[in-house]
Design an enzyme around this catalytic site. Structure first.
Site, PDB file in Angstrom:
ATOM      1  N   ASP A  65      -6.819   1.364   0.980  1.00 33.78           N
ATOM      2  CA  ASP A  65      -6.962   1.485   2.435  1.00 33.78           C
ATOM      3  C   ASP A  65      -8.385   1.095   2.810  1.00 33.78           C
ATOM      4  OD1 ASP A  65      -8.554   3.601   1.618  1.00 33.78           O
ATOM      5  OD2 ASP A  65      -7.519   5.120   2.830  1.00 33.78           O
TER       6      ASP A  65
ATOM      7  N   LYS B 272       0.829  -1.208   0.000  1.00 34.02           N
ATOM      8  CA  LYS B 272       0.000   0.000   0.000  1.00 34.02           C
ATOM      9  C   LYS B 272       0.866   1.263   0.000  1.00 34.02           C
ATOM     10  CE  LYS B 272      -2.344   1.285   3.681  1.00 34.02           C
ATOM     11  NZ  LYS B 272      -3.353   1.334   4.754  1.00 34.02           N
TER      12      LYS B 272
END
Length: 219
Positions: A144, A126
């Site tokens: 997220d 991420k």
């Protein structure tokens, strides 16, 4: 979370057309001054709010905006600077380690390469996606909790894991919108398609989104 049926290609196109019309140049909310400070800010943002990170990093980045300056500060000073952020001890250690690794292996520069980024301490997929997108313009999508929710709730990219949602989004998002898709979706999830009560009455994609029942406007 119940998964919605997937949207048609023309519906996906219309969603991003509307996002672009409403916000042509979306920006992330973490403050940074260069690719290095962006990387550090994203590492610090894990399980923390952007606002909390920005408050801590403003004075830190004023005196340490390169790996060399950060290493020179020392772990104790960095730890004290970010002590208002959750998990600050481990994060301070990672900032020092990744800074040293950037010096040792990359000439003090943040690499424009996923594998090299993910090899840095404290950097996962991420974080790498955020850096590749914002610093280097890659059409990556960092999933997220907000983006995971939007992907499932709307029908854009139903998936059981963040990686599944990410890979589906990479397939369905039109290339024209790839650069900014990450920001549009996160901001939409943060401010409109909220976890507890989505604000459907002011959503620009409400009639396309598969979520039901739509939340009515407050009276």
């Amino acid at each position: 979370m119940a998964r919605a049926s997937r949207l048609k290609p023309e519906e996906v196109e219309e969603i991003f057309r509307r996002f672009q019309t409403a916000n042509p140049e979306p920006k992330g909310e973490l403050h940074y001054v260069n690719p290095y400070t962006l990387l550090v800010a994203v590492v610090l943002s894990a399980q923390a709010t952007d606002q909390g990170v920005n408050k801590a990093t403003k004075p830190l980045f004023a005196i340490a905006d390169t790996p060399q300056k950060m290493v020179a500060l020392g772990e104790g000073t960095v730890r004290d600077a970010i002590k208002t952020i959750g998990l600050f001890r481990g994060k301070a250690k990672n900032v020092m380690l990744l800074s040293q690794q950037l010096i040792d292996k990359h000439g003090g520069e943040v690499p424009d390469d996923r594998e090299a980024l993910e090899a840095l301490p404290g950097v996962g997929r991420k974080t790498a996606n955020v850096v590749l997108n914002i610093a280097f313009g890659h059409p990556t999508i960092a999933v997220d909790t907000h983006l995971f929710r939007v992907g499932n709730r709307t029908g854009l990219a139903p998936g059981k894991t963040p990686l599944e949602v990410e890979l589906k989004l990479l397939k369905v998002v039109p290339k024209t919108y790839g650069r900014h898709a990450h920001h549009w979706l996160i901001l939409h999830g943060r401010y409109v398609c909220k976890a507890r009560k989505p604000e459907c009455w002011r959503c620009v994609i409400s009639e396309i989104c598969r979520f039901t029942p739509k939340t009515p406007a407050p009276t």
